[in-house]
Design a protein around this motif. Sequence first.
Motif, PDB file in Angstrom:
ATOM      1  N   TYR A  66     -21.010  72.997  40.030  1.00 15.32           N
ATOM      2  CA  TYR A  66     -20.561  72.204  41.173  1.00 15.32           C
ATOM      3  C   TYR A  66     -21.129  72.768  42.474  1.00 15.32           C
ATOM      4  O   TYR A  66     -21.572  72.013  43.341  1.00 15.32           O
ATOM      5  CB  TYR A  66     -19.035  72.163  41.252  1.00 15.32           C
ATOM      6  N   VAL A  67     -21.121  74.067  42.605  1.00 16.67           N
ATOM      7  CA  VAL A  67     -21.642  74.692  43.825  1.00 16.67           C
ATOM      8  C   VAL A  67     -23.147  74.454  43.938  1.00 16.67           C
ATOM      9  O   VAL A  67     -23.648  74.073  45.008  1.00 16.67           O
ATOM     10  CB  VAL A  67     -21.308  76.202  43.865  1.00 16.67           C
ATOM     11  N   ILE A  76     -27.492  68.731  47.032  1.00 15.71           N
ATOM     12  CA  ILE A  76     -27.231  67.498  47.775  1.00 15.71           C
ATOM     13  C   ILE A  76     -27.289  67.764  49.273  1.00 15.71           C
ATOM     14  O   ILE A  76     -27.858  66.974  50.039  1.00 15.71           O
ATOM     15  CB  ILE A  76     -25.878  66.890  47.364  1.00 15.71           C
ATOM     16  N   LEU A  77     -26.723  68.862  49.708  1.00 17.83           N
ATOM     17  CA  LEU A  77     -26.770  69.214  51.128  1.00 17.83           C
ATOM     18  C   LEU A  77     -28.204  69.420  51.600  1.00 17.83           C
ATOM     19  O   LEU A  77     -28.597  68.946  52.675  1.00 17.83           O
ATOM     20  CB  LEU A  77     -25.935  70.472  51.387  1.00 17.83           C
ATOM     21  N   MET A  78     -29.006  70.093  50.800  1.00 21.26           N
ATOM     22  CA  MET A  78     -30.411  70.302  51.156  1.00 21.26           C
ATOM     23  C   MET A  78     -31.149  68.968  51.242  1.00 21.26           C
ATOM     24  O   MET A  78     -31.955  68.755  52.155  1.00 21.26           O
ATOM     25  CB  MET A  78     -31.088  71.212  50.135  1.00 21.26           C
ATOM     26  N   ALA A  79     -30.884  68.074  50.293  1.00 18.61           N
ATOM     27  CA  ALA A  79     -31.532  66.765  50.322  1.00 18.61           C
ATOM     28  C   ALA A  79     -31.146  66.005  51.583  1.00 18.61           C
ATOM     29  O   ALA A  79     -31.999  65.366  52.218  1.00 18.61           O
ATOM     30  CB  ALA A  79     -31.149  65.964  49.077  1.00 18.61           C
ATOM     31  N   CYS A  80     -29.884  66.074  51.959  1.00 20.49           N
ATOM     32  CA  CYS A  80     -29.436  65.388  53.185  1.00 20.49           C
ATOM     33  C   CYS A  80     -30.091  65.981  54.424  1.00 20.49           C
ATOM     34  O   CYS A  80     -30.541  65.248  55.303  1.00 20.49           O
ATOM     35  CB  CYS A  80     -27.915  65.476  53.311  1.00 20.49           C
ATOM     36  N   LEU A  81     -30.142  67.285  54.488  1.00 23.37           N
ATOM     37  CA  LEU A  81     -30.686  67.938  55.676  1.00 23.37           C
ATOM     38  C   LEU A  81     -32.192  67.758  55.819  1.00 23.37           C
ATOM     39  O   LEU A  81     -32.703  67.595  56.925  1.00 23.37           O
ATOM     40  CB  LEU A  81     -30.350  69.428  55.663  1.00 23.37           C
ATOM     41  N   PHE A  82     -32.920  67.797  54.711  1.00 22.02           N
ATOM     42  CA  PHE A  82     -34.373  67.817  54.788  1.00 22.02           C
ATOM     43  C   PHE A  82     -35.041  66.463  54.598  1.00 22.02           C
ATOM     44  O   PHE A  82     -36.116  66.222  55.139  1.00 22.02           O
ATOM     45  CB  PHE A  82     -34.956  68.799  53.773  1.00 22.02           C
ATOM     46  N   TRP A  83     -34.453  65.554  53.801  1.00 22.40           N
ATOM     47  CA  TRP A  83     -35.180  64.344  53.459  1.00 22.40           C
ATOM     48  C   TRP A  83     -34.478  63.035  53.804  1.00 22.40           C
ATOM     49  O   TRP A  83     -35.134  62.016  53.929  1.00 22.40           O
ATOM     50  CB  TRP A  83     -35.512  64.331  51.963  1.00 22.40           C
TER      51      TRP A  83
END
Length: 93
Positions: free
Chosen positions: A58-59, A65-72
């Motif tokens: 989960y972590v 998901i957070l990285m995908a939101c921030l970068f792409w």
Amino acid sequence: SNLFAALYEVVPPESRATATGTMLCGAWLGGGLAPLLIGFFIRRLTLGTALASTSVFYVVSGVLILMACLFWFRRDAALMRQAFVIQGEPIRK
């Protein structure tokens, strides 16, 4: 959940079926492998520890998901909005 809505926000319409299939394939593979992994860990740990260890997944998923939101996400959403404007379709906000 809004997974498909988020997926469709950044995937071109002609690729949405493939993206949906890929996402569902990953989900079913993960769900199918989970009992095998828990069985593997139960032989070495207790059931409670084995189930608690799933929190690592989960972590890791949350970080991805957070990285995908921030970068792409912003870039992909802007490209999709631009494609809608070029095709003459209304932009929904």
